[in-house]
Enzyme design. Structure first.
Site, PDB file in Angstrom:
ATOM      1  N   GLY A  51     -71.498  15.537   1.750  1.00  0.00           N
ATOM      2  CA  GLY A  51     -70.694  16.467   0.965  1.00  0.00           C
ATOM      3  C   GLY A  51     -69.819  15.692   0.002  1.00  0.00           C
ATOM      4  N   GLN A  56     -62.319  14.255  -5.074  1.00  0.00           N
ATOM      5  CA  GLN A  56     -62.826  12.901  -4.789  1.00  0.00           C
ATOM      6  C   GLN A  56     -63.354  12.205  -6.037  1.00  0.00           C
ATOM      7  OE1 GLN A  56     -65.337  14.188  -1.202  1.00  0.00           O
ATOM      8  NE2 GLN A  56     -64.793  12.069  -0.757  1.00  0.00           N
ATOM      9  N   CYS A 100     -65.719   9.129   5.300  1.00  0.00           N
ATOM     10  CA  CYS A 100     -65.466   9.767   4.010  1.00  0.00           C
ATOM     11  C   CYS A 100     -65.707   8.753   2.905  1.00  0.00           C
ATOM     12  CB  CYS A 100     -64.024  10.262   3.966  1.00  0.00           C
ATOM     13  SG  CYS A 100     -63.572  11.039   2.415  1.00  0.00           S
ATOM     14  N   LEU A 101     -66.376   9.172   1.835  1.00  0.00           N
ATOM     15  CA  LEU A 101     -66.641   8.262   0.710  1.00  0.00           C
ATOM     16  C   LEU A 101     -65.342   7.716   0.108  1.00  0.00           C
ATOM     17  CD1 LEU A 101     -69.498  10.200  -1.139  1.00  0.00           C
ATOM     18  CD2 LEU A 101     -69.736   8.064   0.142  1.00  0.00           C
ATOM     19  N   HIS A 142     -64.449  19.465   6.573  1.00  0.00           N
ATOM     20  CA  HIS A 142     -64.023  18.185   5.990  1.00  0.00           C
ATOM     21  C   HIS A 142     -63.839  18.335   4.465  1.00  0.00           C
ATOM     22  CE1 HIS A 142     -64.304  13.620   5.651  1.00  0.00           C
ATOM     23  NE2 HIS A 142     -64.441  14.024   4.395  1.00  0.00           N
ATOM     24  N   GLU A 143     -64.834  18.953   3.806  1.00  0.00           N
ATOM     25  CA  GLU A 143     -64.764  19.085   2.339  1.00  0.00           C
ATOM     26  C   GLU A 143     -63.664  20.059   1.928  1.00  0.00           C
ATOM     27  OE1 GLU A 143     -66.204  16.890   0.713  1.00  0.00           O
ATOM     28  OE2 GLU A 143     -67.511  16.250   2.344  1.00  0.00           O
ATOM     29  N   HIS A 146     -60.342  18.482   1.637  1.00  0.00           N
ATOM     30  CA  HIS A 146     -60.118  17.720   0.401  1.00  0.00           C
ATOM     31  C   HIS A 146     -59.452  18.589  -0.674  1.00  0.00           C
ATOM     32  CE1 HIS A 146     -61.788  13.766   1.026  1.00  0.00           C
ATOM     33  NE2 HIS A 146     -62.940  14.228   1.469  1.00  0.00           N
TER      34      HIS A 146
HETATM   35 NI    NI Z   1     -64.416  13.135   2.491  1.00  0.00          NI
END
Ligand code: NI
Length: 187
Positions: A51, A56, A100-101, A142-143, A146
């Site tokens: 995702g 991000q 997480c990226l 999670h997304e 953000h």
């Molecule tokens: Ni993330």
């Protein structure tokens, strides 16, 4: 319609301020928003993410994309776009490891609802509703976080976070104004 090659967007890292902002709702599907959604989907696959949320990549908008089945479906891509998402129901409670990226090289177990119901608009502005469990439910939560400036490391037990403090501090210290990691500082 003119075809446009999507851009591989730059991922903002821990320490970047956009990651900590509460994102704004999308009010209109302008060309800019449509192009941005295409870029976000493209970037998610380029970076091997399950995702990716708009903050991000430095856009404070309530948009994220997920594809929790990419890894176990012969590489078949089925990106889901969620604009202005809203959770309708949460059920159960389950702990599983997340990464997480935007917080590279850190993986920790996080407590989440086991299954969720979410509503949103898709990339065409059409209302969609998903009932999700497993990795799909986890990715949605999670997304979504953000979009509210929340990172998964905020949700791990305090004691564990203390152990990560140095790693996070180093990451923050080496992340510049545009969210790029500039590597070890010569100090
Ligand atoms: Ni993330």
């Amino acid at each position: 319609m003119k075809s446009r090659k999507p851009n591989n967007l730059h991922i903002r890292l821990y320490g970047d301020k956009t990651l900590r902002e509460v994102a704004k709702p999308v009010t209109e599907f302008t060309d800019d928003v449509n192009n941005f959604i295409a870029d976000l989907v493209f970037t998610m696959y380029e970076k091997d993410g399950v995702g990716l949320a708009a903050p991000q990549v430095g856009r404070s908008l309530r948009i994220f994309v997920v594809d929790p089945f990419w890894f176990n479906d012969d590489g078949k891509k089925n990106p889901l776009v969620l604009v202005n998402p809203e959770f309708k129901e949460f059920h159960g409670d389950v702990e599983s490891e997340e990464g997480c990226l935007s917080v590279p090289n850190i993986f920790e177990p996080v407590q989440r609802a086991e299954s969720v119901i979410i509503e949103a608009l898709n990339e065409k502005g059409k209302k969609v509703r998903y009932e999700a469990d497993g990795l799909f439910a986890r990715a949605l939560q999670h997304e979504f976080d953000h979009l509210d400036g929340i990172l998964f490391i905020d949700k791990i037990p305090k004691l564990k976070r203390m152990f990560l403090k140095k790693k996070l501090h180093d990451l923050q210290r080496t992340t510049d104004q545009s969210g790029r990691n500039i590597g070890e500082l010569p100090l």
